[in-house]
Design a protein around this motif. Structure first.
Motif, mmCIF file in Angstrom:
data_model
loop_
_atom_site.group_PDB
_atom_site.id
_atom_site.type_symbol
_atom_site.label_atom_id
_atom_site.label_comp_id
_atom_site.label_asym_id
_atom_site.label_seq_id
_atom_site.Cartn_x
_atom_site.Cartn_y
_atom_site.Cartn_z
ATOM 1 N N ASN A 148 21.872 14.356 11.707
ATOM 2 C CA ASN A 148 20.972 13.588 12.576
ATOM 3 C C ASN A 148 20.747 12.179 12.032
ATOM 4 N N GLY A 209 21.756 2.606 18.773
ATOM 5 C CA GLY A 209 20.580 3.121 19.479
ATOM 6 C C GLY A 209 19.390 2.177 19.422
ATOM 7 N N ASN A 213 17.504 0.744 22.673
ATOM 8 C CA ASN A 213 16.083 0.995 22.954
ATOM 9 C C ASN A 213 15.324 -0.308 23.153
ATOM 10 N N HIS A 232 11.087 7.712 18.288
ATOM 11 C CA HIS A 232 11.693 7.053 17.119
ATOM 12 C C HIS A 232 11.068 5.664 16.954
ATOM 13 N N ASN A 278 14.553 13.511 16.680
ATOM 14 C CA ASN A 278 15.436 13.401 15.516
ATOM 15 C C ASN A 278 14.983 14.252 14.334
ATOM 16 N N VAL A 305 19.663 9.369 21.909
ATOM 17 C CA VAL A 305 20.508 9.176 20.719
ATOM 18 C C VAL A 305 20.837 10.507 20.029
ATOM 19 N N GLN A 306 19.875 11.435 19.972
ATOM 20 C CA GLN A 306 20.161 12.713 19.304
ATOM 21 C C GLN A 306 20.754 13.744 20.251
ATOM 22 N N HIS A 326 27.255 6.827 16.128
ATOM 23 C CA HIS A 326 27.400 7.411 14.787
ATOM 24 C C HIS A 326 26.656 8.733 14.626
#
Ligand code: PLP
Length: 505
Positions: A148, A209, A213, A232, A278, A305-306, A326
């Motif tokens: 993660n 990400g 955002n 996040h 995350n 993103v996750q 990534h």
């Protein structure tokens, strides 16, 4: 020149002492056994080492030797000099004129050459410490369970990136190199669009990400922004004025509170709720979030993103969606914001007209090409395999420490994520303990200015006393059963070390 056996053996023995941690005396017999150095020889060497203040001896049962200074304060030259080992390369020495060229008081033609080399050796050995030597002996981290944070680069992505780097070219150039670069970027855009079920015209490539955002939230019109309490930092810090909507004990956004917030002001609003967290992996009820938001005419941004590369779901239908390569085996340096047709947005970076004028700057060809390849590869991942591995690992860890707490365990979670807290071991200690056992995991809490901050996610979920204890173990495409086995053993070892410390305290 060859360093004589006195110097070599003394250094080996001192590194051996350093590797034992210097917590209790080490018997020379044990060093002799590990390093295969005759014991009588070691005994001779340790007398001058002690005289030079490099080791202390402890007599009696349980006695032995301890380093007299921390490992970073003992250089290899200190050790070599203490046992009187020569570092000179020839006999052509000032110090022993009877044997070298100085015997007849004239320097031979190469005297300065060898004397200079000797000086270099001494300087080099003086700059290397026992700490450096001990670090080299530590086995590398071999069990990576921090997907993660960043998932290792997939072979498919590496290959695609290498091919793109070999071709080179700027996608804005009109010559053949530029056209080729453009075609690689558009191929990747189509792959991402097809994965998210949107038009390629709705895919804006970004550096990752965080940028996606920021681009989504710092939009043109002054909308009221509502975010969940577990977003996040790239969402939460982008709009410090955002209204925070609480979450329940499992970390899921409180839909009633969201509805109440939306109802209390009729102005235009944007709701930003992540697809999956995350730290805990909890999956947010996004279909419901979108339903509530749309009833009130609000736009929905989803930080996926996750989630992207791990599961498909309601997040794909948000008005704005953030992705990062990534996290599922692409390269850091590429991400995307999906901007549904008609959603108002303003560029954050201005300059060239790249990415439909929304993100000026030359595209990172290799990272974007790898992004496309990673998406394709991720679609073939066996997520049920990861869930099984995660669930088995979790059950075994709870067997070892029955009062450990698993976060979001009763809610839908990402198949790859386990957030768990040992009630008596803080996250920093646990991560270091795992690292000693060659298993890489993360603390839920963030490190700022050298201090571990409590995890705001765990606090928002209503577990303030555990917010410094939660660690995250996250699996991914490269995870093997051996990695999970190592994690269970590392957890057991951390628990045993803790109990031993408690007994001796
Ligand atoms: N959003 C979430 C949920 C994340 O986990 C992360 C990274 O950890 C980001 C955004 C930021 O992504 P990036 O590292 O690509 O900037």
């Amino acid at each position: 020149m060859k360093l004589g056996s006195r110097g070599r053996y003394a250094v080996m023995a001192m590194v051996d002492l350093g590797l034992q941690g210097n917590e209790r005396p080490v018997r020379l017999a044990d060093v002799s056994h590990r390093q295969e150095i005759p014991l009588s020889y070691l005994e001779q060497l340790f007398a001058p080492l002690r005289r030079h203040g490099l080791v202390n001896s402890v007599r009696g049962p349980g006695g032995g030797y301890l380093l007299a200074r921390p490992v970073h304060r003992i250089s290899i030259m200190d050790v070599v000099a203490a046992v009187d080992e020569s570092t000179r390369v020839t006999r052509c020495l000032d110090e022993s004129p009877s044997r070298g060229c100085m015997a007849n008081r004239t320097r031979c033609l190469t005297h300065d050459l060898w004397a200079g080399l000797g000086d270099h050796i001494e300087t080099y050995l003086g700059g290397v410490t026992l700490e450096d030597m001990c670090r080299e002996q530590q086995p590398a981290v071999t069990h990576y369970l921090d997907h993660n944070a960043t998932s290792p680069l997939r072979a498919e992505a590496r290959k695609a990136a290498c091919r793109a780097m070999t071709c080179g070219g700027n996608a804005s150039s009109v010559h053949r190199h530029g056209r080729h670069a453009r075609s690689l970027i558009e191929d990747a855009r189509e792959i991402v669009a097809s994965y998210v079920s949107c038009s390629p015209l709705e895919v804006v490539f970004t550096s990752g990400g965080t940028e996606a955002n920021n681009l989504a939230l710092l939009g043109p019109d002054r909308r009221r922004i509502l975010i969940s309490a577990v977003e996040h930092p790239s969402v939460a810090k982008a709009v410090p004025s955002a209204v925070t909507v609480p979450v329940d004990h499992q970390g899921r956004v409180d839909l009633e509170a969201l509805e109440a917030e939306l109802a209390c002001d009729a102005g235009p609003a944007m709701v930003s709720v992540m697809a999956a967290n995350n730290e805990t992996g909890v999956v947010q009820p996004l279909a419901d979030v979108m339903h509530v938001a749309r009833l009130h005419g609000a736009l929905v941004h989803c930080d996926a993103v996750q989630a992207a590369g791990r599961y498909c779901g309601a997040w794909q239908e948000a008005d704005l969606v953030s992705l990062s390569a990534h996290k599922f085996g692409g390269m850091a340096g590429a991400g995307a914001l999906i901007v549904r047709d008609g959603v108002p947005l303003a560029a954050r970076s201005r300059g060239g007209g790249q990415e439909y004028g929304l993100r000026a700057g030359t595209e990172s060809l290799a990272a974007i090409t790898a992004f496309g390849a990673a998406v394709t590869a991720a679609c073939g991942d066996d997520t049920a395999r990861l869930r099984q591995l995660r669930d088995d690992m979790e059950a075994r860890m709870l067997d070892v420490v029955p009062d450990a707490v698993v976060f979001s365990g009763d809610a839908g979670r990402l198949d790859n994520t386990l957030a768990i807290a040992h009630p008596d071991i803080d996250a920093e200690t646990m991560v270091m303990s795992f690292d000693l056992d060659c298993v890489a995991i993360s603390a839920g809490s963030a490190c700022s200015s050298g201090r571990m901050e409590p995890s705001s996610v765990i606090e928002a979920m209503g577990f303030p006393s555990l917010s410094r204890h939660a660690v995250r173990i996250s699996l991914g495409w490269s995870t093997t059963p051996e990695d999970c086995e190592a994690a269970v053993r590392a957890w057991e070892a951390a628990n045993t070390r803790h109990q031993r410390r408690r007994k001796t305290a």
